[in-house]
Write an enzyme that holds these catalytic residues in place. Structure first.
Site, PDB file in Angstrom:
ATOM      1  CG  HIS A   1      13.721  11.396 -12.728  1.00  0.00           C
ATOM      2  ND1 HIS A   1      15.021  10.952 -12.634  1.00  0.00           N
ATOM      3  CD2 HIS A   1      12.974  10.464 -12.075  1.00  0.00           C
ATOM      4  CE1 HIS A   1      15.047   9.807 -11.972  1.00  0.00           C
ATOM      5  NE2 HIS A   1      13.830   9.488 -11.609  1.00  0.00           N
TER       6      HIS A   1
ATOM      7  CG  ASP B   1      15.165   7.513  -6.138  1.00  0.00           C
ATOM      8  OD1 ASP B   1      14.153   8.069  -6.625  1.00  0.00           O
ATOM      9  OD2 ASP B   1      15.803   6.628  -6.741  1.00  0.00           O
ATOM     10  CG  HIS B   2      16.673  10.472  -8.962  1.00  0.00           C
ATOM     11  ND1 HIS B   2      17.652   9.985  -9.797  1.00  0.00           N
ATOM     12  CD2 HIS B   2      15.884   9.400  -8.663  1.00  0.00           C
ATOM     13  CE1 HIS B   2      17.470   8.691  -9.992  1.00  0.00           C
ATOM     14  NE2 HIS B   2      16.402   8.308  -9.320  1.00  0.00           N
TER      15      HIS B   2
ATOM     16  CG  ASP C   1      15.944   6.340 -11.986  1.00  0.00           C
ATOM     17  OD1 ASP C   1      17.162   6.247 -11.721  1.00  0.00           O
ATOM     18  OD2 ASP C   1      15.063   6.441 -11.106  1.00  0.00           O
TER      19      ASP C   1
ATOM     20  CG  HIS D   1      18.639   3.277  -9.111  1.00  0.00           C
ATOM     21  ND1 HIS D   1      18.271   3.265  -7.787  1.00  0.00           N
ATOM     22  CD2 HIS D   1      17.917   4.264  -9.697  1.00  0.00           C
ATOM     23  CE1 HIS D   1      17.343   4.203  -7.578  1.00  0.00           C
ATOM     24  NE2 HIS D   1      17.112   4.827  -8.725  1.00  0.00           N
TER      25      HIS D   1
ATOM     26  CG  HIS E   1      10.904   9.383  -9.410  1.00  0.00           C
ATOM     27  ND1 HIS E   1      11.121   8.392 -10.337  1.00  0.00           N
ATOM     28  CD2 HIS E   1       9.586   9.702  -9.492  1.00  0.00           C
ATOM     29  CE1 HIS E   1       9.981   8.112 -10.957  1.00  0.00           C
ATOM     30  NE2 HIS E   1       9.032   8.898 -10.469  1.00  0.00           N
TER      31      HIS E   1
ATOM     32  CG  HIS F   1      11.939   6.555 -14.885  1.00  0.00           C
ATOM     33  ND1 HIS F   1      11.620   5.351 -14.297  1.00  0.00           N
ATOM     34  CD2 HIS F   1      12.317   7.370 -13.864  1.00  0.00           C
ATOM     35  CE1 HIS F   1      11.789   5.448 -12.985  1.00  0.00           C
ATOM     36  NE2 HIS F   1      12.203   6.659 -12.696  1.00  0.00           N
TER      37      HIS F   1
HETATM   38 FE    FE Z   1      15.610   6.393  -9.014  1.00  0.00          FE
HETATM   39 ZN    ZN Z   2      13.148   7.503 -10.846  1.00  0.00          ZN
END
Ligand code: FE
Ligand code: ZN
Length: 257
Positions: free
Chosen positions: A54, A58-59, A137, A175, A56, A113
């Site tokens: 996805h 942090d990905h 996530d 995570h 975001h 999410h």
């Molecule tokens: Fe994340």
């Molecule tokens: Zn995420």
């Protein structure tokens, strides 16, 4: 296919898939580029694919820099993430497959999410082997992702797809949230002995900074309340019956835990 887990930032995991026969690698959700570049260099390997779950940051934060060093790497993501994943080239839908080395992954559309979230599932090579699920996530060890762009109904439908996978599926979530997830879970599902045991194990592991990922579908089905909306104990604890409502209340409680 070897899977190398790279812990980054405060609690993210990046996963590097290494095909030993061809010495090619693929990376799942590169939050940042540096440790990925280092690991690829150590292997003397070539990066051929970036699998994003996805949009975001942090990905996908490492996409651009990785492409500078490996311009031929192909960037995969969900079709609905068009415009949100940097340098995305392949737009995937439920039922699509992606190939890496001698393995093939099924793509699942798992909104909740985010509205575009996808997961990659590599079925086992032999009947007795592990399947590998990269779920970003959506599902976490002992928990699930927050509903930023989806409803409880979306998430129940998405998690149902994971619940239907074989018990012998490793869950590579993005995570290290397991300890706090289980601390919440035990407040809901106090008498669950599998959960009690798991919490104890994870407390010990985290004290020694041992990663709790991968998990498995088997242990998640036994202990993760977010996969247990139809369990009588969970329904009773929520005082509700319909899956979406049980799940929705559970998610709401976790948000404020
Ligand atoms: Fe994340
Ligand atoms: Zn995420």
């Amino acid at each position: 296919m070897n899977i190398i887990r790279i812990p980054v930032l405060s609690d993210n995991y990046i996963f590097l898939l290494h095909d030993v026969n061809t010495n090619q690698v693929a990376v799942v959700d590169p939050a940042i580029p540096e440790p990925v570049l280092m690991e690829i260099k150590n292997l003397g390997a070539d990066l051929v694919a970036i699998f994003n779950t996805h949009h975001h940051f942090d990905h996908v934060g490492g996409n651009q820099e990785l492409l500078k060093y490996y311009p031929n790497a192909v960037v995969y993501g969900g079709i609905k993430d068009k415009g949100r994943i940097p340098h995305q080239q392949v737009f995937l839908e439920e039922g699509d497959t992606v190939e890496f080395g001698d393995r093939k992954a099924d793509v699942y559309f798992v909104p909740g999410h985010t509205y575009a979230h996808i997961a990659y599932y590599f079925p086992p090579v032999e009947a007795s082997g592990w399947g590998e699920l990269f779920c970003g996530d959506t599902l976490f060890a002992g928990g699930c992702g927050r509903l930023f762009e989806g409803t409880p109904t979306d998430m129940v439908n998405s998690l149902t797809k994971f619940r239907n996978l074989p018990d012998s599926t490793r869950v590579w979530c993005a995570h290290e949230y397991t300890l706090s997830n289980l601390k919440f879970a035990i407040t809901i599902d106090k008498d669950n002995q599998d959960l009690q045991q798991r919490l104890q194990q994870v407390v010990g592991d985290r004290q020694k900074e041992i990663p709790t990922i991968p998990s498995s579908i088997k242990i998640e089905k036994l202990t993760n309340p977010f996969l247990r909306w139809d369990n009588p104990k969970i329904k009773q604890a929520m005082g509700l019956n319909e899956p979406e409502r049980v799940f929705g209340r559970l998610r709401g409680m976790k948000d404020n835990f």
